[in-house]
Design a protein around this motif. Sequence first.
Motif: not given
Length: 382
Positions: A19, A22, A53, A56
């Motif tokens: 996280s 990102i 996410y 991603n």
Amino acid sequence: MKIAVVYHYFAHYREPVLSELIKKSKENGDEIKFIADNISNEPNLKLYNFDGYKENVQLVKNIWVKKFLWQKGLISYLFKYSPDTIVFLGQFNFLSTWIASIFFRVLGKRILFWGHGVYGSETGLKKLVRDCFNRLPHVYMTYGEYARNLMLKRSGNVNIRAIYNSLNVREQNILYKKLASSKENQRDDYVFDKNRTNLIFVGRLTSVKKINLIIEAINKLNSKNYNLLIVGSGPEEMALRKLVSNFGLEENVTFMGAIHDEIKLSWLIYNSDICVSPGNVGLTAMHALVYGTPVITNDDFSHQMPEFESIQDNINGSFFKVNDIDSLAEKIELWRRKIISNGRDDIRVFCREPILKKFNPENQAQLIYMEVMRDDTFYKKK
């Protein structure tokens, strides 16, 4: 920049650092993709599902032949995505990583490995193959200084950086503060013995963890002084229960079973006096230290996991001579007396210091991102 991070699968405990990566990519206007399978070959391992996410994530199919891995679709996707930097998990038994890292390095991509590097116990052909593999990237990011120092002696021209490791320190810190400032930190007389020093082990009950040594050490010491909580399940449970019975330590040892709830774990670890992990300590070291509980493990660093570096000898834990019950008993007794003399408050501060300063996801992600971005001349050449 376009960044790709390639793993076999992403375990749930990687969520905080992923996280953070990102977050950093968005702050810098970069694009990051996490490439892996969503199926683990480790039983009962919870995976991170990238909630929020999904854009991603790119899935590939893992094909395992015993311990060797080929990731089907990996090379074709990387060729299509065309990242500037590719970060691979540094596992030398991943055959697709060998091919992909060589292929894309030839194509001018920047290659980073993220992993253990070396342990120091490798010999013969295994050492030769691992050292060849570790020379493939532009930068190898290790979990600790011990592996980095070994690699500097063995791995030629590769740049080696220590990025450490981390758990969900943000959540753990919130739980710690609640325990430290409320009645939630009160020991339960059913679980803990207020008249004894309370030891705890947390992890899978397997032979490599050598949990029997804790029981044997308590048997050597004055058992009236100790209470042991064993948190976890696994194939060694019946043998450990039999050992407890043989020594007549049923009143000293409690088998708690597997517990995955962090709130319950935080309460158990916080209220324990000492965490003892006689085998390879791994992430258990950081898990105990963040809740202010000192850790005792063995001194065979060439067979330890890199998280042993979070332990500072005689400050927030101790190392006993590997497989030596007398040495383990001595360290346990040393910490019992230290706690009686000094109390737990100062010890908690020393335990938490390396976690808050170094072994946390914010620091780990920052160090990784620095390596992703470090070589500006590399991109200017492109």
